[in-house]
Design a protein around this motif. Sequence first.
Motif, PDB file in Angstrom:
ATOM      1  N   SER A 235      -0.953  -2.506   5.945  1.00 43.63           N
ATOM      2  CA  SER A 235      -2.041  -3.270   5.332  1.00 43.63           C
ATOM      3  C   SER A 235      -2.618  -2.599   4.092  1.00 43.63           C
ATOM      4  O   SER A 235      -3.477  -3.169   3.421  1.00 43.63           O
ATOM      5  N   CYS A 236      -2.100  -1.407   3.766  1.00 39.21           N
ATOM      6  CA  CYS A 236      -2.640  -0.682   2.604  1.00 39.21           C
ATOM      7  C   CYS A 236      -2.220  -1.295   1.268  1.00 39.21           C
ATOM      8  O   CYS A 236      -2.796  -0.978   0.238  1.00 39.21           O
ATOM      9  N   GLY A 237      -1.212  -2.132   1.273  1.00 40.74           N
ATOM     10  CA  GLY A 237      -0.778  -2.743   0.025  1.00 40.74           C
ATOM     11  C   GLY A 237       0.693  -3.070   0.042  1.00 40.74           C
ATOM     12  O   GLY A 237       1.443  -2.660   0.934  1.00 40.74           O
ATOM     13  N   TYR A 238       1.098  -3.847  -0.959  1.00 42.27           N
ATOM     14  CA  TYR A 238       2.476  -4.309  -1.027  1.00 42.27           C
ATOM     15  C   TYR A 238       3.469  -3.164  -1.152  1.00 42.27           C
ATOM     16  O   TYR A 238       4.606  -3.275  -0.722  1.00 42.27           O
ATOM     17  N   SER A 239       3.050  -2.054  -1.742  1.00 45.28           N
ATOM     18  CA  SER A 239       3.958  -0.934  -1.981  1.00 45.28           C
ATOM     19  C   SER A 239       4.114  -0.026  -0.764  1.00 45.28           C
ATOM     20  O   SER A 239       4.874   0.934  -0.819  1.00 45.28           O
ATOM     21  N   HIS A 240       3.411  -0.323   0.324  1.00 43.32           N
ATOM     22  CA  HIS A 240       3.532   0.486   1.537  1.00 43.32           C
ATOM     23  C   HIS A 240       4.561  -0.158   2.465  1.00 43.32           C
ATOM     24  O   HIS A 240       4.381  -1.303   2.893  1.00 43.32           O
ATOM     25  N   GLU A 241       5.618   0.576   2.736  1.00 38.15           N
ATOM     26  CA  GLU A 241       6.754  -0.001   3.444  1.00 38.15           C
ATOM     27  C   GLU A 241       7.175   0.905   4.610  1.00 38.15           C
ATOM     28  O   GLU A 241       7.185   2.122   4.482  1.00 38.15           O
ATOM     29  N   LEU A 242       7.543   0.254   5.699  1.00 36.37           N
ATOM     30  CA  LEU A 242       8.155   0.926   6.848  1.00 36.37           C
ATOM     31  C   LEU A 242       9.604   0.488   6.897  1.00 36.37           C
ATOM     32  O   LEU A 242       9.901  -0.713   6.885  1.00 36.37           O
ATOM     33  N   TRP A 243      10.520   1.451   6.930  1.00 37.95           N
ATOM     34  CA  TRP A 243      11.948   1.153   7.030  1.00 37.95           C
ATOM     35  C   TRP A 243      12.498   1.800   8.296  1.00 37.95           C
ATOM     36  O   TRP A 243      12.129   2.932   8.618  1.00 37.95           O
ATOM     37  N   VAL A 244      13.331   1.069   9.006  1.00 37.79           N
ATOM     38  CA  VAL A 244      13.914   1.591  10.241  1.00 37.79           C
ATOM     39  C   VAL A 244      15.436   1.568  10.138  1.00 37.79           C
ATOM     40  O   VAL A 244      16.016   0.773   9.391  1.00 37.79           O
TER      41      VAL A 244
ATOM     42  N   ALA B  67      15.757   5.622  14.019  1.00 33.63           N
ATOM     43  CA  ALA B  67      15.111   6.443  12.994  1.00 33.63           C
ATOM     44  C   ALA B  67      14.171   5.552  12.196  1.00 33.63           C
ATOM     45  O   ALA B  67      14.311   4.318  12.199  1.00 33.63           O
ATOM     46  N   PHE B  68      13.225   6.185  11.505  1.00 32.13           N
ATOM     47  CA  PHE B  68      12.345   5.412  10.623  1.00 32.13           C
ATOM     48  C   PHE B  68      11.850   6.297   9.489  1.00 32.13           C
ATOM     49  O   PHE B  68      11.887   7.530   9.561  1.00 32.13           O
ATOM     50  N   ALA B  69      11.397   5.639   8.442  1.00 29.71           N
ATOM     51  CA  ALA B  69      10.812   6.323   7.289  1.00 29.71           C
ATOM     52  C   ALA B  69       9.724   5.436   6.715  1.00 29.71           C
ATOM     53  O   ALA B  69       9.782   4.205   6.836  1.00 29.71           O
ATOM     54  N   THR B  70       8.714   6.059   6.099  1.00 30.57           N
ATOM     55  CA  THR B  70       7.658   5.300   5.437  1.00 30.57           C
ATOM     56  C   THR B  70       7.662   5.624   3.951  1.00 30.57           C
ATOM     57  O   THR B  70       7.907   6.758   3.546  1.00 30.57           O
ATOM     58  N   LEU B  71       7.382   4.600   3.158  1.00 29.11           N
ATOM     59  CA  LEU B  71       7.317   4.742   1.709  1.00 29.11           C
ATOM     60  C   LEU B  71       6.012   4.158   1.209  1.00 29.11           C
ATOM     61  O   LEU B  71       5.602   3.078   1.636  1.00 29.11           O
ATOM     62  N   SER B  72       5.352   4.883   0.316  1.00 30.37           N
ATOM     63  CA  SER B  72       4.210   4.326  -0.396  1.00 30.37           C
ATOM     64  C   SER B  72       4.583   4.245  -1.874  1.00 30.37           C
ATOM     65  O   SER B  72       5.759   4.148  -2.221  1.00 30.37           O
ATOM     66  N   ILE B  73       3.609   4.303  -2.768  1.00 33.31           N
ATOM     67  CA  ILE B  73       3.883   4.080  -4.189  1.00 33.31           C
ATOM     68  C   ILE B  73       4.965   5.016  -4.707  1.00 33.31           C
ATOM     69  O   ILE B  73       5.943   4.587  -5.318  1.00 33.31           O
ATOM     70  N   ASP B  74       4.785   6.311  -4.485  1.00 38.49           N
ATOM     71  CA  ASP B  74       5.788   7.276  -4.967  1.00 38.49           C
ATOM     72  C   ASP B  74       6.040   8.377  -3.940  1.00 38.49           C
ATOM     73  O   ASP B  74       6.508   9.449  -4.284  1.00 38.49           O
TER      74      ASP B  74
END
Length: 354
Positions: free
Chosen positions: A252-261, A270-277
């Motif tokens: 919910s922090c914004g469009y650029s915040h992503e969870l990938w599994v 496995a999983f990883a999180t991505l924000s702006i940079d």
Amino acid sequence: MSFATYARRVRNRDLPYNHRHTALRCAVGRHMPLGFTATWQYITGAAGPVRRDEAALLRALDILETSRAARLRELAAFAARRRAEKQRGYGVRYDEQRYRFGPRWYGPDAHEAMYQTIQTLWAEHTALPSPEMPNDDALIVDTNTAACVRSYLRSGGQVTGDNRVALRRCVASLHRRLFGDLGDMETFRYFLRLAKMADLVLHDALPLIRRGSIDDAAAVREVFLSATADKPYLRDTEPDAGSPGWINGFLSCGYSHELWVAELRGRIVAFATLSIDQLGHLFVTPSLQRRGIGTDLIAHAKRARPEGLRLHTFQRNTDACRFYERHGFTVSGFDDEPGEPDVTCSWQRRPPAR
């Protein structure tokens, strides 16, 4: 008639046995994720002589029903996630469509089913004469795909190193080639067999990298807890990681915040999180570490953030530090404040050589 109707006929002892055997074949016609012949060969090979043994007939049906139930659960979860993704404007990626609806066994015995099927298909494929290749590109795809399949079979079902990249390229090329001009029908069938084997190897040995959602919370949480079991300091700094509230708050922090599994054989591993940079988290189920899954997530993160990435990890988490270093991250700072000291790493895409 439906799969359930045929299943009831298989179990109906009032029917002649040969009718029950035929009903099992008809049930396979309603659920044949590997194709009819390969599905029949797998369930009867695992169950025993279904033609004359009632216990084997029922075991084969149980194997088939378990796989079908797993497929229905998976597709229901996929549909629910897609509804949520559409609201955020996300489309479905082609590699996920191929993973969901291409040749793949479902259920806890996925690896055994696909490995045995690939063995059989490879033996049949190599026994047939190779057609004349229509061009050099076709020959390269044929050679590289064969090398990946042989490597997979020799290793007991793994694809490692450069073969991971080669396999993905081969699968993409084979799917493009099947819709191109292959000359005669013999050549088309040759590449169709090759494409099926390559798809099965890809789906069995390499994970699907897809967007994660709140519906993945239980599986993501399980990955986090297992990956941090022997590193309590990782869990103590963010005890709620992977929980529904944590995922919902992050997304919910914004469009650029992503969870990938990373999903392997229908299970999130496995999983990883991505924000702006920033690459915020990256965890892999311990039993599947050093199998290239973390590397796949890193590669995806780099493609998603080609302008560069940074991350923080703890100084005493030496395994993670070495992992990121191998993937091009360099140390850009240290934090020795009271508490758990961490290190900041960054990655920048190298400019093309002139």
